[in-house]
Design a protein around this motif. Sequence first.
Motif, PDB file in Angstrom:
ATOM      1  N   ALA A 242       0.771  -1.166  -0.158  1.00  0.00           N
ATOM      2  CA  ALA A 242      -0.065   0.111   0.066  1.00  0.00           C
ATOM      3  C   ALA A 242       0.658   1.304  -0.058  1.00  0.00           C
ATOM      4  CB  ALA A 242      -0.912  -0.099   1.085  1.00  0.00           C
ATOM      5  N   GLU A 243       2.147   1.049   0.528  1.00  0.00           N
ATOM      6  CA  GLU A 243       2.964   2.200   0.717  1.00  0.00           C
ATOM      7  C   GLU A 243       3.735   2.804  -0.488  1.00  0.00           C
ATOM      8  OE1 GLU A 243       5.167   1.358   4.200  1.00  0.00           O
ATOM      9  OE2 GLU A 243       3.642   2.107   5.692  1.00  0.00           O
ATOM     10  N   ARG A 244       3.811   1.628  -1.594  1.00  0.00           N
ATOM     11  CA  ARG A 244       4.349   2.010  -2.816  1.00  0.00           C
ATOM     12  C   ARG A 244       3.744   1.686  -4.133  1.00  0.00           C
ATOM     13  NH1 ARG A 244       7.479  -0.259   1.374  1.00  0.00           N
ATOM     14  NH2 ARG A 244       9.744   0.303   1.592  1.00  0.00           N
ATOM     15  N   PRO A 245       2.783   2.742  -4.214  1.00  0.00           N
ATOM     16  CA  PRO A 245       2.061   2.908  -5.567  1.00  0.00           C
ATOM     17  C   PRO A 245       3.075   3.392  -6.614  1.00  0.00           C
ATOM     18  CG  PRO A 245       1.508   4.855  -3.968  1.00  0.00           C
ATOM     19  CD  PRO A 245       2.407   3.808  -3.002  1.00  0.00           C
ATOM     20  N   GLY A 246       2.594   2.492  -7.599  1.00  0.00           N
ATOM     21  CA  GLY A 246       3.648   2.872  -8.818  1.00  0.00           C
ATOM     22  C   GLY A 246       5.225   2.510  -8.865  1.00  0.00           C
ATOM     23  N   GLU A 247       5.430   2.059  -7.599  1.00  0.00           N
ATOM     24  CA  GLU A 247       6.936   1.623  -7.693  1.00  0.00           C
ATOM     25  C   GLU A 247       7.154   0.164  -7.453  1.00  0.00           C
ATOM     26  OE1 GLU A 247      10.063   1.818  -3.514  1.00  0.00           O
ATOM     27  OE2 GLU A 247       8.499   3.255  -3.749  1.00  0.00           O
ATOM     28  N   GLU A 248       8.376  -0.265  -8.426  1.00  0.00           N
ATOM     29  CA  GLU A 248       8.551  -1.620  -8.383  1.00  0.00           C
ATOM     30  C   GLU A 248       8.977  -2.125  -7.282  1.00  0.00           C
ATOM     31  OE1 GLU A 248      10.082  -3.726 -12.242  1.00  0.00           O
ATOM     32  OE2 GLU A 248      11.826  -3.502 -11.071  1.00  0.00           O
ATOM     33  N   VAL A 249       8.612  -3.339  -6.819  1.00  0.00           N
ATOM     34  CA  VAL A 249       9.399  -4.161  -5.669  1.00  0.00           C
ATOM     35  C   VAL A 249       9.133  -5.507  -5.981  1.00  0.00           C
ATOM     36  CG1 VAL A 249       7.903  -2.404  -3.829  1.00  0.00           C
ATOM     37  CG2 VAL A 249       6.937  -4.464  -4.855  1.00  0.00           C
ATOM     38  N   GLN A 250      10.637  -6.204  -5.246  1.00  0.00           N
ATOM     39  CA  GLN A 250      10.874  -7.457  -5.530  1.00  0.00           C
ATOM     40  C   GLN A 250      10.331  -8.355  -4.472  1.00  0.00           C
ATOM     41  OE1 GLN A 250      12.935  -8.828  -8.043  1.00  0.00           O
ATOM     42  NE2 GLN A 250      12.694  -6.553  -8.853  1.00  0.00           N
ATOM     43  N   LEU A 251       9.529  -9.438  -4.985  1.00  0.00           N
ATOM     44  CA  LEU A 251       8.980 -10.350  -4.017  1.00  0.00           C
ATOM     45  C   LEU A 251       9.735 -11.680  -3.868  1.00  0.00           C
ATOM     46  CD1 LEU A 251       4.987  -9.703  -4.855  1.00  0.00           C
ATOM     47  CD2 LEU A 251       6.334  -8.660  -3.239  1.00  0.00           C
ATOM     48  N   THR A 252       9.804 -12.234  -2.813  1.00  0.00           N
ATOM     49  CA  THR A 252      10.316 -13.612  -2.757  1.00  0.00           C
ATOM     50  C   THR A 252       9.125 -14.421  -2.596  1.00  0.00           C
ATOM     51  OG1 THR A 252      12.576 -12.701  -1.978  1.00  0.00           O
ATOM     52  CG2 THR A 252      12.093 -14.974  -1.616  1.00  0.00           C
ATOM     53  N   VAL A 253       9.040 -15.324  -3.405  1.00  0.00           N
ATOM     54  CA  VAL A 253       7.765 -16.245  -3.307  1.00  0.00           C
ATOM     55  C   VAL A 253       8.137 -17.616  -3.086  1.00  0.00           C
ATOM     56  CG1 VAL A 253       5.827 -16.901  -4.574  1.00  0.00           C
ATOM     57  CG2 VAL A 253       6.657 -14.803  -5.012  1.00  0.00           C
ATOM     58  N   LYS A 254       7.389 -18.328  -2.027  1.00  0.00           N
ATOM     59  CA  LYS A 254       7.595 -19.781  -1.887  1.00  0.00           C
ATOM     60  C   LYS A 254       6.478 -20.444  -2.516  1.00  0.00           C
ATOM     61  CE  LYS A 254       7.912 -23.193   1.962  1.00  0.00           C
ATOM     62  NZ  LYS A 254       7.783 -23.187   3.164  1.00  0.00           N
ATOM     63  N   GLN A 270      -6.592   5.735  -5.627  1.00  0.00           N
ATOM     64  CA  GLN A 270      -6.887   6.951  -5.070  1.00  0.00           C
ATOM     65  C   GLN A 270      -8.125   6.528  -4.026  1.00  0.00           C
ATOM     66  OE1 GLN A 270      -5.194   9.558  -6.040  1.00  0.00           O
ATOM     67  NE2 GLN A 270      -5.687  10.895  -4.045  1.00  0.00           N
ATOM     68  N   VAL A 271      -7.652   6.730  -2.718  1.00  0.00           N
ATOM     69  CA  VAL A 271      -8.706   6.637  -1.549  1.00  0.00           C
ATOM     70  C   VAL A 271      -8.788   7.826  -0.750  1.00  0.00           C
ATOM     71  CG1 VAL A 271      -9.076   5.411   0.579  1.00  0.00           C
ATOM     72  CG2 VAL A 271      -8.073   4.081  -1.135  1.00  0.00           C
ATOM     73  N   GLU A 272      -9.785   8.675  -1.082  1.00  0.00           N
ATOM     74  CA  GLU A 272      -9.708   9.868  -0.368  1.00  0.00           C
ATOM     75  C   GLU A 272      -8.494  11.011  -0.911  1.00  0.00           C
ATOM     76  OE1 GLU A 272     -10.544   9.726   3.821  1.00  0.00           O
ATOM     77  OE2 GLU A 272     -12.683   8.969   3.559  1.00  0.00           O
ATOM     78  N   GLU A 275      -2.882   8.067  -2.065  1.00  0.00           N
ATOM     79  CA  GLU A 275      -2.615   7.287  -3.145  1.00  0.00           C
ATOM     80  C   GLU A 275      -2.219   5.757  -2.387  1.00  0.00           C
ATOM     81  OE1 GLU A 275       0.175   8.802  -5.668  1.00  0.00           O
ATOM     82  OE2 GLU A 275      -1.407   9.990  -6.943  1.00  0.00           O
ATOM     83  N   ILE A 276      -2.854   4.735  -2.828  1.00  0.00           N
ATOM     84  CA  ILE A 276      -2.771   3.325  -2.175  1.00  0.00           C
ATOM     85  C   ILE A 276      -2.174   2.457  -3.463  1.00  0.00           C
ATOM     86  CG2 ILE A 276      -3.759   1.511  -0.992  1.00  0.00           C
ATOM     87  CD1 ILE A 276      -3.572   3.989   0.791  1.00  0.00           C
ATOM     88  N   GLY A 277      -1.076   1.834  -3.063  1.00  0.00           N
ATOM     89  CA  GLY A 277      -0.821   0.456  -3.665  1.00  0.00           C
ATOM     90  C   GLY A 277      -1.511  -0.736  -3.816  1.00  0.00           C
ATOM     91  N   ARG A 278      -1.839  -1.377  -4.838  1.00  0.00           N
ATOM     92  CA  ARG A 278      -2.476  -2.443  -4.832  1.00  0.00           C
ATOM     93  C   ARG A 278      -2.130  -3.412  -6.074  1.00  0.00           C
ATOM     94  NH1 ARG A 278      -8.624  -0.175  -3.875  1.00  0.00           N
ATOM     95  NH2 ARG A 278      -8.616   0.165  -1.613  1.00  0.00           N
ATOM     96  N   ILE A 279      -2.031  -4.933  -5.852  1.00  0.00           N
ATOM     97  CA  ILE A 279      -1.401  -5.637  -6.945  1.00  0.00           C
ATOM     98  C   ILE A 279      -2.540  -6.535  -7.414  1.00  0.00           C
ATOM     99  CG2 ILE A 279       0.830  -5.335  -5.864  1.00  0.00           C
ATOM    100  CD1 ILE A 279       0.681  -8.290  -4.769  1.00  0.00           C
TER     101      ILE A 279
END
Length: 418
Positions: A242-254, A270-272, A275-279
């Motif tokens: 949620a804190e990284r809208p539009g920002e690429e992040v690396q996920l480690t997946v099991k 957009q929430v009020e 800006e909230i990040g959602r995948i």
Amino acid sequence: MNTIIAFILMFGLLVFVHEFGHFIVAKKTGMLVREFAIGFGPKIFSIKKGETLYTIRILPMGGYVRVAGEDPEIIDLKPGQHIGLILNEQQAVTDIIINHKEKYPNAEVIEVLDADLDHKLYINASRIGEEETLHYRVAEDANYVMNETKTQIAPYSRQFASKSKTKRFLQLFAGPFMNFVLTAVLFFMIGAFNGIPVEDAILGEVLDDTPADAAGLMANDEITAINNEAITGWIEFQTIIAERPGEEVQLTVKREDRSFDTAVTPDVSQVEDLEIGRIGVMRGMETSILKAIPYSFEETYRWSKLILVNLGMLITGQFSVDMLSGPVGIYDFTDQVVQTGFWNFMQWTAALSVNLGIINLMPLPALDGGRLIFIGLEAVRGKPISQEKEGLVHFVGFALLMLLMIIVTWNDLQRLFF
């Protein structure tokens, strides 16, 4: 049509469970329950079973259990009054005919001298034109017949006021308590059959055409790290995304017995003013009857706390009356929830149930909480407040609640149509 049916079923369940609490404790403590009603206003259905009239009424604004003695009793025999009496084989009065006595040829017509239908249960009278005084014993379940309609008398021992403070407290408290029970039962069913949110960052459904779908994520994947930093569970995972809208992040997946890395860029929502990040992923769920038991209590507590916090904000002015919703607003939100599925509708019903329980326990006149206050005052004073004064307070309180209902309904209509 689905929304109308869902709303009627939901409303009926909430009111029925609440009133059933009042009803069953009244019965168990020996009170005479005259009526069990769902709704207010004119009857659209009624059936008499035993001592109680069961009714469904036209206005879906609540319901009530009418216990003898909560309202002034209508039975009032005056000296000189001509009435008809029907006796049983033991010569006890079973029916007191007030008018239309000609329709009861078996009734003995007498002139009342004096009567006690509360404590000693007798009628002293004389036959018309005679001076001899006759003493009639009145059966505890005798009927008072007016316009050919029977109403069972209520000896003082069957009236609300005759019971101990503890029994009266329990009868009033039982309604809201049953709403908390219903909430816990509904959350148990949700947890046992739909699932309980897992604590780990395990994915549930992955929505199509979302960043998570594009990154190759699948249901049951567990996110163990973000940007090479280990995470503790779902809440931390959700917060970081949620804190990284539009920002690429690396996920480690099991996934099953292997791990891999993948990149994902959260969409910007957009929430009020934020800006909230959602995948595009849902939280993982697990079904467990054993875990559903503590889950039901935890959710009931969580919703109770949330409602109490919001009520506190309303009292302190952080919320305004304009933000409250009445039946129209509840119906509109029910319509939205029904579209999202059965289990969300169940959760909405559970939330409304605990809300109804808490609201009814508020120390306001006409509500259960207000009536409990009068029992508390009686305990402090050592004697009850007069029924007339208490009745007046509840009448004014009920009128104010109806006024508030009109205001919030108008607000709902303005929000929806203007």
